[in-house]
Design an enzyme around this catalytic site. Structure first.
Site, PDB file in Angstrom:
ATOM      1  N   ASP A 455      21.691  20.060   2.603  1.00 25.44           N
ATOM      2  CA  ASP A 455      22.078  19.550   2.853  1.00 25.44           C
ATOM      3  C   ASP A 455      23.347  18.412   2.837  1.00 25.44           C
ATOM      4  O   ASP A 455      23.438  19.021   1.352  1.00 25.44           O
ATOM      5  CB  ASP A 455      21.000  18.491   3.177  1.00 25.44           C
ATOM      6  N   ASP A 522      21.133  17.719  14.800  1.00 28.20           N
ATOM      7  CA  ASP A 522      19.299  17.069  14.831  1.00 28.20           C
ATOM      8  C   ASP A 522      19.579  16.566  15.945  1.00 28.20           C
ATOM      9  O   ASP A 522      17.843  16.094  15.777  1.00 28.20           O
ATOM     10  CB  ASP A 522      20.064  15.541  13.701  1.00 28.20           C
TER      11      ASP A 522
HETATM   12  C1  GLA Z   1      19.657  15.506   7.618  1.00 23.17           C
HETATM   13  C2  GLA Z   1      19.042  17.255   8.390  1.00 23.17           C
HETATM   14  C3  GLA Z   1      17.786  16.640   8.788  1.00 23.17           C
HETATM   15  C4  GLA Z   1      17.156  16.375   7.826  1.00 23.17           C
HETATM   16  C5  GLA Z   1      17.575  14.609   6.964  1.00 23.17           C
HETATM   17  C6  GLA Z   1      16.443  14.668   6.112  1.00 23.17           C
HETATM   18  O1  GLA Z   1      20.326  14.568   8.820  1.00 23.17           O
HETATM   19  O2  GLA Z   1      19.977  16.760   9.000  1.00 23.17           O
HETATM   20  O3  GLA Z   1      17.004  17.658   8.924  1.00 23.17           O
HETATM   21  O4  GLA Z   1      16.796  17.290   6.023  1.00 23.17           O
HETATM   22  O5  GLA Z   1      18.878  15.020   6.264  1.00 23.17           O
HETATM   23  O6  GLA Z   1      17.284  13.849   5.089  1.00 23.17           O
END
Ligand code: GLA
Length: 725
Positions: A455, A522
């Site tokens: 990430d 997301d």
């Molecule tokens: C980001 C990702 C999510 C999740 C969060 C965790 O927003 O896109 O899918 O992994 O971080 O903090």
């Protein structure tokens, strides 16, 4: 000089008769300078003399435009010598010299895969090597390498690849967006001036252009001549679409360099990212097909059927509890998931998003026996275990930051403003890369981990390096990130990697050459996700696009959507689950299991075929699908986004099948997908949309078969199969 300048020109690359739809036509420059880029796109060799004549009447630009040609547009190179001392004498010389080069072509060589142009400008102390490569799928990629052959440092502000645009391409489509709403298309007529898209956040961005498309007016999924450009770089980048009254229309692309971040010492060279160019005579789907075929040729492209992921993020967030997670593992296995991904929250101090980033040690309080009990449980159920990391980031509230406050990117001795309570580590520093490598390597070696979600949850701003007095360091940091990832891939060849950046904030072809999946967004509300997936496939093949079935009530929008709609939306990406299945009823889990079984039946087709999207007249209806490479089958989705304005059903067309072949059509899907409103068809459900008759590929492409309008937020699936023989 090995070869007389431009001896091999005019030149078509790749040469006519070889595979490929996108060709580059180069002409000699009468002054012996860089070859002139006359055309990029399909070309009939018979038309070359006419093209050359037209070119003589017009001004042309090289793949690196220079002002010395009288060009008043954006130059391909912006740079100069720093102030210093002249060679051999102590006199102070000013900055700004060698800023407008005149490259002379020394050699042009080409085979069927690669074209190379070598040029030098001894007076400016610079050498240029431009490379173009023909790619599987019919597109090209081009990049420059600039070498400082002088005796003093040379500052590079910009080095960009310029590509000519046909004059009838007068409409521009690219993308914008934000967190949870990536890849929103925007169209505009091409007007005079420069349309500049900058990615300054150290990543391709939620609002990045993805693919900048120019085309004939009104181009659509299946119509219009189109040309798309993409800068394959996971750092700062720029795309310029430039039309001037005095110069031919050009798209330029490259890395966006910050002040002073790229100084070439004598003998040093800088290579730009690859700039991809794709063209098609018949619309956006062909551009997408070309991009997908290229991705499917990459060594890192996933070869195995894409396993169903269950990611626990929206199920538990930071609330890691072995008992609860164990229950989830059992339910994941029950519905048919094949991979279980433990997301954010497993490492030291990470009870919420305020703390812990950088401390890549399993949290002893939450996981007193380490991750082993969970990993074992996952493996006992036959699933692969995946784990979340955010390597480039650090929370100020972390042991790492307390020990190494100077390890973060910052300028002028002050910390950049926090985003999501975090800062960015300075990966231009080898010791930082070494720390991350050691920590991640240790975790990957200690546990049976088959999958990593990588990430990146904030943009790089004021990204300077303390090692260089706070000077910008995004270029070197990006290289550090790539080095780290490549080394981890080398050490753990069996691991699959998912790229993520607060959803789909870092998606580009450089990244795709390293990973097997990206987290598309997301936004897990299926209705809002429909356009995100539809448009992300403009560049990215569906097998890369993480697409999850989430809770009944969306955590992002609060909207409640039927499970069939959520699952049929996820079906067209890399299927997964992002739902606390302990909250789902037994009936819902059974329904989900049916969808997963359907996905498994069709994933080979969905992940190898040609994506088709239809230009429908009704904005409430979207149609998309995938046609198998051998054209013997297809899976189509009619998405009813909203109430249709018309009562008459809109026929469902299937482009791209064999026109002479006959096909049988069946409704697909585990659920009775036709809404009750379709009473007239009730007795014919077994017969499919063509009432049991076979239909030719030609008729399917042009006339289609009736698919009744359905209730909003429903998907109707149609499976198309060739009759034997
Ligand atoms: C980001 C990702 C999510 C999740 C969060 C965790 O927003 O896109 O899918 O992994 O971080 O903090």
């Amino acid at each position: 000089m090995n070869t007389p300048p431009d001896a091999n020109l005019p030149l078509v690359f790749p040469r006519p008769g070889t595979p490929g739809t996108t060709r580059l036509v180069l002409l000699p420059d009468p002054d012996g300078g860089l070859p002139l880029a006359l055309h990029v796109g399909p070309v009939d060799p018979a038309d070359l003399p006419a093209l050359a004549t037209a070119a003589r009447a017009n001004r042309q630009r090289a793949l690196l435009p220079e002002h010395r040609r009288g060009d008043t547009g954006s130059p391909g190179l912006a740079g100069h010598r720093l102030a210093g001392h002249g060679p051999g004498d102590a006199a102070q010389v000013p900055a700004g010299r060698d800023w407008t080069p005149f490259f002379r072509t020394r050699q042009v060589s080409a085979d069927d895969e690669e074209l190379e142009i070598l040029a030098t400008d001894p007076a400016s102390g610079l050498a240029l090597c431009t490379r173009a490569q023909a790619l599987p799928g019919g597109s090209l990629r081009v990049r420059h390498e600039l070498t400082n052959t002088g005796t003093e440092p040379y500052l590079v502000d910009r080095l960009e690849v310029a590509l000519p645009v046909p004059t009838d391409h007068t409409e521009v489509l690219d993308f914008t967006g934000r967190w949870a709403r990536e890849r929103v298309p925007q169209r505009r007529p091409l007007t005079d001036g420069t349309w500049v898209r900058e990615m300054r956040g150290g990543r391709s961005g939620h609002d990045g252009p993805l693919l900048s498309v120019l085309g004939t007016p009104g181009f659509g999924f299946g119509t219009g001549a189109v040309l798309g450009v993409h800068v394959a770089w996971s750092g700062n980048a720029v795309v310029r679409v430039e039309r001037l009254a005095t110069e031919p229309t050009t798209v330029l692309g490259g890395e966006l360099l910050l002040p002073g971040e790229l100084v070439l010492a004598p003998g040093e060279a800088y290579r730009t990212p690859w700039v991809h160019v794709l063209t098609a005579p018949d619309g956006l789907d062909s551009l997408a097909a070309s991009a997908h075929r290229y991705q499917r040729s990459l060594p890192a492209h996933p070869r195995s059927p894409r396993p169903v992921n269950l990611n626990v993020w929206e199920a538990v967030y930071f609330d890691h509890d072995l008992t609860r997670l164990t229950e989830l593992v059992a339910l994941a296995a029950e519905v048919g998931a094949e991979r279980f991904v433990l997301d954010d929250g497993w490492f030291r101090h990470r009870r919420d998003d305020d703390a812990g980033l950088g401390d890549w040690f399993v949290d002893e309080q939450v996981w007193p026996r380490g991750l082993a009990p969970l990993v074992d449980e996952v493996r006992r159920h036959g699933l692969v275990f995946g784990l979340w990391f955010e390597p480039e980031m650090v929370n100020p509230d972390s042991d790492l930051f307390r020990a190494h406050p100077d390890w973060v990117l910052s300028a002028d001795g002050r910390l950049p403003r926090l985003q999501r309570n975090q800062l960015v580590l300075d990966l231009s520093r080898p010791e930082v890369v070494d720390y991350l490598l050691a920590r991640i390597d240790t975790i990957l070696s200690e546990y049976e981990i088959g999958y990593v979600k990588w990430d990146h949850n904030r943009a790089l701003v004021e990204a300077g390096s303390a090692v260089h007095g706070g000077a910008p360091a995004v270029h070197r940091h990006t290289q550090g990130f790539l080095t780290l990832w490549d080394e981890l891939r080398r050490r753990h060849p069996a691991v699959e990697w998912e790229g993520c950046a607060s959803g789909g904030g870092r998606i580009d072809l450089d990244l795709l050459s390293r990973c097997q999946r990206v987290w598309t967004s997301d936004m897990t509300d299926a209705l809002a996700r429909q356009p995100i997936q539809r448009w992300t496939t403009q560049l990215v093949a569906p097998e890369y696009l993480g697409a999850h079935v989430s809770a009944n009530r969306s955590h992002q929008t609060g909207r409640v959507l039927p499970l069939d709609f959520r699952a049929a939306t996820a079906l067209f990406g890399h299927f997964g689950i992002e739902w606390d299945l302990t909250e789902a009823t037994a009936a819902e889990r059974a329904q989900l299991a049916d969808w997963i079984a359907l996905y498994k039946r069709h994933r080979d087709l969905l992940h190898s075929g040609r994506v088709v999207r239809l230009d429908e007249p009704d904005p409430a209806l979207w149609t998309h699908g995938v046609v198998a490479p051998d054209r013997r089958s297809a899976l189509m989705a009619r998405v009813q986004l909203d109430e249709s304005a018309r009562l008459l059903p809109c026929p469902l067309r299937v482009p791209g099948l064999d026109p002479t072949c006959r096909y049988r059509l069946r409704w697909a899907g585990p659920a009775p997908l036709l809404a009750p409103r379709v009473d007239g068809l009730a007795g014919q459900l077994d017969l499919g949309p063509a009432g049991g008759e076979s239909v030719s590929g030609a008729a399917l492409a042009t006339i289609g078969v009736p698919v009744p309008n359905a209730r909003p937020e429903t998907v109707t699936l149609v499976h198309v199969e060739a009759l034997d023989g």
